[in-house]
Write an enzyme that holds these catalytic residues in place. Sequence first.
Site, mmCIF file in Angstrom:
data_model
loop_
_atom_site.group_PDB
_atom_site.id
_atom_site.type_symbol
_atom_site.label_atom_id
_atom_site.label_comp_id
_atom_site.label_asym_id
_atom_site.label_seq_id
_atom_site.Cartn_x
_atom_site.Cartn_y
_atom_site.Cartn_z
ATOM 1 N N ASN A 176 0.859 -1.184 0.000
ATOM 2 C CA ASN A 176 0.000 0.000 0.000
ATOM 3 C C ASN A 176 0.890 1.228 0.000
ATOM 4 O O ASN A 176 1.332 1.703 1.042
ATOM 5 C CB ASN A 176 -0.925 -0.009 1.214
ATOM 6 C CG ASN A 176 -1.944 -1.122 1.108
ATOM 7 O OD1 ASN A 176 -2.891 -1.031 0.324
ATOM 8 N ND2 ASN A 176 -1.710 -2.201 1.843
ATOM 9 N N GLU A 177 1.144 1.703 -1.208
ATOM 10 C CA GLU A 177 2.062 2.823 -1.389
ATOM 11 C C GLU A 177 1.374 4.139 -1.032
ATOM 12 O O GLU A 177 0.136 4.177 -0.875
ATOM 13 C CB GLU A 177 2.535 2.855 -2.851
ATOM 14 C CG GLU A 177 3.295 1.617 -3.297
ATOM 15 C CD GLU A 177 4.713 1.533 -2.704
ATOM 16 O OE1 GLU A 177 5.003 2.226 -1.707
ATOM 17 O OE2 GLU A 177 5.524 0.748 -3.235
ATOM 18 N N PRO A 178 2.142 5.229 -0.906
ATOM 19 C CA PRO A 178 1.538 6.537 -0.626
ATOM 20 C C PRO A 178 0.349 6.795 -1.556
ATOM 21 O O PRO A 178 0.437 6.520 -2.759
ATOM 22 C CB PRO A 178 2.687 7.510 -0.913
ATOM 23 C CG PRO A 178 3.915 6.710 -0.583
ATOM 24 C CD PRO A 178 3.608 5.302 -0.984
ATOM 25 N N THR A 195 10.282 2.066 -3.826
ATOM 26 C CA THR A 195 10.118 0.630 -3.538
ATOM 27 C C THR A 195 10.829 -0.193 -4.601
ATOM 28 O O THR A 195 11.490 -1.196 -4.297
ATOM 29 C CB THR A 195 8.611 0.281 -3.514
ATOM 30 O OG1 THR A 195 8.001 1.072 -2.504
ATOM 31 C CG2 THR A 195 8.379 -1.187 -3.235
#
Length: 652
Positions: A176-178, A195
Site C-alpha cells: 500500500n504505497e503513498p 520501492t
Amino acid sequence: MKISEQNPSTIDISAHELGFIDEKRFEKVQTAIAPNSISGSKAVALEIANLIREKADAGENCVLGLATGSSPIRVYEELVRMHREDGLSFQNVITFNLDEYYPILPEAEQSYWRFMHEHLFDHVDIKKENVHIPNGTINKEDISAYAKSYEDTIVDAGGLDLQILGIGRTGHIGFNEPGSSLKSRTRLITLDHITRVDAAKDFVELERVPRTAVTMGVDTIMKAKRIILMAWGSGKASIIKKAAEGEMSTEIPSTFLQAHPNTTFVCDPEAASELTRIKTPWLVGECEWNEDLKRKAVHWLCRHVNKPILKLTDRDYNDHGMSSLLTEETSAYQINIRMFNQAQHTITGWPGGKPNCDDSHRPERAEPARKRVLIFSPHPDDDVISMGGTLLRLVDQGHEVHVAYQTSGNIAVNDHDALRFADFISDYLKSIGHGSDAAGDLFDQVLADLQKKKGDSLDSAHVRQIKGLIRRGEAKAACRYSGLKPEHVHHLDLPFYETGKVKKNPIGEADIAIIRQLIEEVQPHQIYCAGDLADPHGTHKVCLDGIFAAIEQLKSKPFMQDCWVWLYRGAWHEWETYEIDMAVPISPDELRRKRQAIFFHQSQKDGVVFQGNDDREFWQRAEDRNKDTAQRYDQLGLAEYEAIEAFKRYFF
Ligand code: F6R
C-alpha cells in the site's frame, strides 16, 4: 510491554498493556525496542507460536497474515526451529500473504511464493490448502474478481487473528504505497519508484523489477485482531519516526496503524533511533546523564541553535530540556570546555599513533611507533572508499599495512566487462602464438555462457571466476598505487559469499577460521573493519560478525592485549560526530589521492551493477560524507578541514 534485558529472547510483547502510551513518549502507537533484531524476531515468533498453541488447545484454526522481505526472515527461522525442536505444529494454521509482484511466475527467484516456501512452508507441517499467496499470474481482466475472492476467503476463514508487517521506506505496509486510503482493499497497485529501487538488489537491476503488485488493502490489514510491525536497521529509522509520531495520512499509509487498537511496532535500537524519546530524550523528560548522552546532547544543541560548543550558554541548555545537565555539570562554561576538549582530542593526523609524543590526549597509542595494521574490507573496494585517506597516511607514516578483502565481490561485475576481459586474454594468447583452441575458446565460452544466462539465472562458475578476477585485479592495482607491499594484500574469498546470488549463506565456521588465521598470522596492533550497519542482512554486517566471532575466539591470546579495533563507515552511511573516537583530517591533496585509488575499481563505476538507493558514484558518496563530517566538526567550533574520515573504537 516488557522487554527483558537479562533474557532478551523472552521479550513479552503480549497485547495486555495495549492502549498504554507512556506520557514520556511522542509515539501514537505502542513501540517496543528490542536489544537487537534477533531477540526482537524471537519475541515476535514466540507470540505467534503462543497464539497457534492457544488456538489449537481450543480446537480452533489460527489465521495468520504474513509478510515477506528481510524483516520477517528471522521470525520464520525461529518458527521453523520451534517446529523442529519444540513440536510446534502448523496443522491448525491458515495463512494469507500480504502481497505478490505482478506479473511474476511462482517459481521465479524473486517471487513471494518462492520466498514463503523457502523460508517457512517447506519446513513446517502446514496443510497446502491452507496457504494463500496472491497470484502473480492471473489475467489482468480477472484481477478485480480475484482480489474480491481473496478478501472473501479471509472472511470465510474467520478473519486475520494476527498480521505481521514490515515497513517500506515509502511508509508502505503490504504494497500500500503513498496515496492508499484507509478503506483500500486487495487490488493491483503501481509500485512507488523508491520501492522498486529498494527491490532492485533482488532483481539485479531496476529495469527488471515489476512495476505493479497485488496487495491486501489498508482496510484488509486493519481488520486483523492483532498487528505487529517489525523494523530493523537504521535504514528504517526515519520512516518509523514518521509512522509512529506523525499525523495520520494517506501519504504514509503505515500511520493508519495508529488507529488500530492492538498494534505494536517492534524495532531494534537502530530503527528506533529517530524516535523523539531516543534521539532527543532531554526534550521528553528527565534523563539519566552518562558521558555518551552528554556528548550526544551537546552536539545536538550546537546544531539546533547553530552555535559552536564554546558559545553555548546556560540559557541554551535550559531552553532545551537540559537544565538537569547544567545542575550536574555546574555551568555551561564547565560542560562546554569539557565537551570541546573531548571532541578536540578525537582529531589526529597520526591514525597509527604519533611516535615520541605524549599520547594521553590522543586517540591512538604512540608505541609501538611502527604498528602492524590489518584493514578488513568486506568488498574489494571498501578499504579505499571508506578509509582511503587514512590508509594512505598509515602507509606514508611507515606502518606495516595489510589489507584483507573478505569477499570476491564477483556478483557485482557487468557481463560486458567479463566479455571484454575474456576477449583481451584470447587476443593476447593468440598474439603470442597460442593456438585458437585455448585462446579463441575462452572468449567463445564466456560469450556462450552469458548468452545462455537468461533473466535472473546464475552466472556459470567460469564467468564468476572471471568476474572475481576483475575485481581482484582492480584491488591489487589500488593497493599498488597506495604503496602496499603485494605480500600484504590478502584475498580471503570467504565461502559464505560464493552463492553466485544476491542471497548469501550465513557466516559459518569456515569463514571465521579464515579470518582468525589471518589475524593470528599478522598479529596486528590495529584492526580496521567496516561498521556499516544500515542493512542488517547486508554483506558488511555479515563480514563484521565474522571478525567479531574470530576476535572472540582469539581474545585471550597475548598479542590481542595489544590490539585495538577501529570501525569505519563511509560506503553507505557515516558516524555522527558524537559517536566518533578518532577523526583523521584529509587535506585536498590527500582527497585527490584517495579518489584516484577508488578510480582503480573501474567495474564499480558508471552504471555499477548494485547501485543501491543512492545515485551518486562511490567516490562521490565518500567525498560528500568526508566533507560533511569536516563541516560538522567546523560547526562545533573545531578546526576547519577539507574532509575527515571518522572511526569508532570497538572494545572486546
Ligand atoms: C512484503 C511487504 C512489504 C515489506 C516492506 C519492507 O510482503 O509487503 O511491505 O514488508 O517493503 O521490506 P523489508 O522487510 O525487506 O525491509
